[in-house]
Scaffold this active site. Sequence first.
Site, PDB file in Angstrom:
ATOM      1  N   GLY A  81      78.480  56.229   8.619  1.00  0.00           N
ATOM      2  CA  GLY A  81      78.988  55.346   8.013  1.00  0.00           C
ATOM      3  C   GLY A  81      78.573  54.822   6.708  1.00  0.00           C
ATOM      4  O   GLY A  81      78.990  53.906   6.045  1.00  0.00           O
ATOM      5  N   TYR A 113      88.448  64.060   8.963  1.00  0.00           N
ATOM      6  CA  TYR A 113      88.684  65.370   8.016  1.00  0.00           C
ATOM      7  C   TYR A 113      89.983  64.991   7.558  1.00  0.00           C
ATOM      8  O   TYR A 113      90.214  65.452   6.232  1.00  0.00           O
ATOM      9  CB  TYR A 113      88.826  66.446   9.080  1.00  0.00           C
ATOM     10  CG  TYR A 113      87.172  66.817   9.352  1.00  0.00           C
ATOM     11  CD1 TYR A 113      86.430  67.124   8.352  1.00  0.00           C
ATOM     12  CD2 TYR A 113      86.862  66.682  10.663  1.00  0.00           C
ATOM     13  CE1 TYR A 113      85.199  67.516   8.613  1.00  0.00           C
ATOM     14  CE2 TYR A 113      85.627  67.052  11.171  1.00  0.00           C
ATOM     15  CZ  TYR A 113      84.839  67.282  10.048  1.00  0.00           C
ATOM     16  OH  TYR A 113      83.403  67.582  10.333  1.00  0.00           O
TER      17      TYR A 113
HETATM   18  C1  LIG Z   1      81.578  62.777  11.728  1.00  0.00           C
HETATM   19  C2  LIG Z   1      80.219  62.454  10.576  1.00  0.00           C
HETATM   20  C3  LIG Z   1      79.732  63.546  10.057  1.00  0.00           C
HETATM   21  C4  LIG Z   1      80.812  61.622   9.549  1.00  0.00           C
HETATM   22  O1  LIG Z   1      79.699  61.104   8.708  1.00  0.00           O
HETATM   23  P1  LIG Z   1      79.452  59.696   8.052  1.00  0.00           P
HETATM   24  O2  LIG Z   1      78.577  59.616   7.190  1.00  0.00           O
HETATM   25  O3  LIG Z   1      79.529  58.959   9.254  1.00  0.00           O
HETATM   26  O4  LIG Z   1      81.142  59.625   7.449  1.00  0.00           O
HETATM   27  P2  LIG Z   1      81.226  58.662   6.091  1.00  0.00           P
HETATM   28  O5  LIG Z   1      80.334  57.549   6.100  1.00  0.00           O
HETATM   29  O6  LIG Z   1      81.303  59.713   4.878  1.00  0.00           O
HETATM   30  O7  LIG Z   1      82.882  58.151   6.449  1.00  0.00           O
HETATM   31  C5  LIG Z   1      83.831  58.322   5.580  1.00  0.00           C
HETATM   32  C6  LIG Z   1      85.063  57.469   6.263  1.00  0.00           C
HETATM   33  O8  LIG Z   1      85.659  58.122   7.205  1.00  0.00           O
HETATM   34  C7  LIG Z   1      85.369  57.161   8.330  1.00  0.00           C
HETATM   35  N1  LIG Z   1      85.304  57.841   9.583  1.00  0.00           N
HETATM   36  C8  LIG Z   1      83.889  58.290   9.869  1.00  0.00           C
HETATM   37  N2  LIG Z   1      84.018  58.788  11.151  1.00  0.00           N
HETATM   38  C9  LIG Z   1      85.361  58.605  11.420  1.00  0.00           C
HETATM   39  C10 LIG Z   1      86.164  58.887  12.814  1.00  0.00           C
HETATM   40  N3  LIG Z   1      85.634  59.707  13.873  1.00  0.00           N
HETATM   41  N4  LIG Z   1      87.474  58.655  12.700  1.00  0.00           N
HETATM   42  C11 LIG Z   1      88.119  57.925  11.879  1.00  0.00           C
HETATM   43  N5  LIG Z   1      87.266  57.485  10.535  1.00  0.00           N
HETATM   44  C12 LIG Z   1      86.080  58.134  10.518  1.00  0.00           C
HETATM   45  C13 LIG Z   1      84.416  56.209   7.907  1.00  0.00           C
HETATM   46  O9  LIG Z   1      84.745  54.941   8.651  1.00  0.00           O
HETATM   47  C14 LIG Z   1      84.547  56.006   6.587  1.00  0.00           C
HETATM   48  O10 LIG Z   1      85.771  55.308   6.130  1.00  0.00           O
HETATM   49  P3  LIG Z   1      85.648  54.228   4.796  1.00  0.00           P
HETATM   50  O11 LIG Z   1      85.429  55.245   3.695  1.00  0.00           O
HETATM   51  O12 LIG Z   1      86.983  53.566   4.780  1.00  0.00           O
HETATM   52  O13 LIG Z   1      84.183  53.421   5.074  1.00  0.00           O
HETATM   53  C15 LIG Z   1      79.361  61.494  11.704  1.00  0.00           C
HETATM   54  O14 LIG Z   1      79.602  60.427  12.101  1.00  0.00           O
HETATM   55  C16 LIG Z   1      78.543  62.500  12.484  1.00  0.00           C
HETATM   56  O15 LIG Z   1      77.357  63.152  12.076  1.00  0.00           O
HETATM   57  N6  LIG Z   1      78.872  62.631  13.954  1.00  0.00           N
HETATM   58  C17 LIG Z   1      78.528  63.241  14.943  1.00  0.00           C
HETATM   59  C18 LIG Z   1      78.596  64.663  14.764  1.00  0.00           C
HETATM   60  C19 LIG Z   1      80.071  65.139  14.463  1.00  0.00           C
HETATM   61  O16 LIG Z   1      80.986  64.707  15.176  1.00  0.00           O
HETATM   62  N7  LIG Z   1      80.293  65.907  13.468  1.00  0.00           N
HETATM   63  C20 LIG Z   1      81.686  66.227  13.074  1.00  0.00           C
HETATM   64  C21 LIG Z   1      81.720  67.796  13.742  1.00  0.00           C
HETATM   65  S1  LIG Z   1      83.504  68.343  13.863  1.00  0.00           S
END
Ligand SMILES: CC(C)(COP(=O)(O)OP(=O)(O)OC[C@H]1O[C@@H](n2cnc3c(N)ncnc32)[C@H](O)[C@@H]1OP(=O)(O)O)[C@@H](O)C(=O)NCCC(=O)NCCS
Length: 141
Positions: A81, A113
């Site tokens: 986040g 994504y």
């Molecule tokens: C998915 C993941 C990589 C995102 O990384 P992160 O550093 O938390 O993401 P960011 O902070 O760059 O998020 C960017 C934006 O996307 C949004 N976002 C993040 N995850 C989201 C989700 N699951 N659904 C919708 N929006 C999402 C954030 O709220 C943020 O919005 P903002 O710019 O308006 O504040 C992280 O949550 C993670 O490691 N999750 C567990 C592993 C996983 O599921 N990886 C993806 C595999 S396909």
Amino acid sequence: MEIDLSTDIDRISWQELARLFELAPLGKKREPEQLEIAFRNSMLKVFAFQGEKLIGAGRALSDGVWRAAIYDVAVFPEYQGRGIGSMIVRHLIDSAKVDVIMLYAAPGKSEFYERFGFRKMVTAMAIMPSEDEARKRGLIE
Ligand SMILES: CC(C)(COP(=O)(O)OP(=O)(O)OC[C@H]1O[C@@H](n2cnc3c(N)ncnc32)[C@H](O)[C@@H]1OP(=O)(O)O)[C@@H](O)C(=O)NCCC(=O)NCCS
């Protein structure tokens, strides 16, 4: 402290990377040895660090011309986040320099994504190790 991205695979503790995927969480338990093989065999890999601490990672397979596929994007929960996942995905997209980049989003992650321009594919198909489990996880029809 500032977050920086690195492509230097020699900085990586494979045990720590395994811990990242376990805690993020992402997928099944990964053995450090297998992670090392997978990341070394991926043309593109990127790691996020705060100082010397690993806080996120991602990789992509690429043919270097037409096609690439992103896998294993994860950030430690306490760092989620804060834009780090976006930095990782943006880096992989920008460095791939190919026409088409694919990925399969973990359930619930499609919106994350979509922000980069990824769209759901109508004809994407995959062989999964366990069809029943993949169906239960919402990965296949
Ligand atoms: C998915 C993941 C990589 C995102 O990384 P992160 O550093 O938390 O993401 P960011 O902070 O760059 O998020 C960017 C934006 O996307 C949004 N976002 C993040 N995850 C989201 C989700 N699951 N659904 C919708 N929006 C999402 C954030 O709220 C943020 O919005 P903002 O710019 O308006 O504040 C992280 O949550 C993670 O490691 N999750 C567990 C592993 C996983 O599921 N990886 C993806 C595999 S396909």
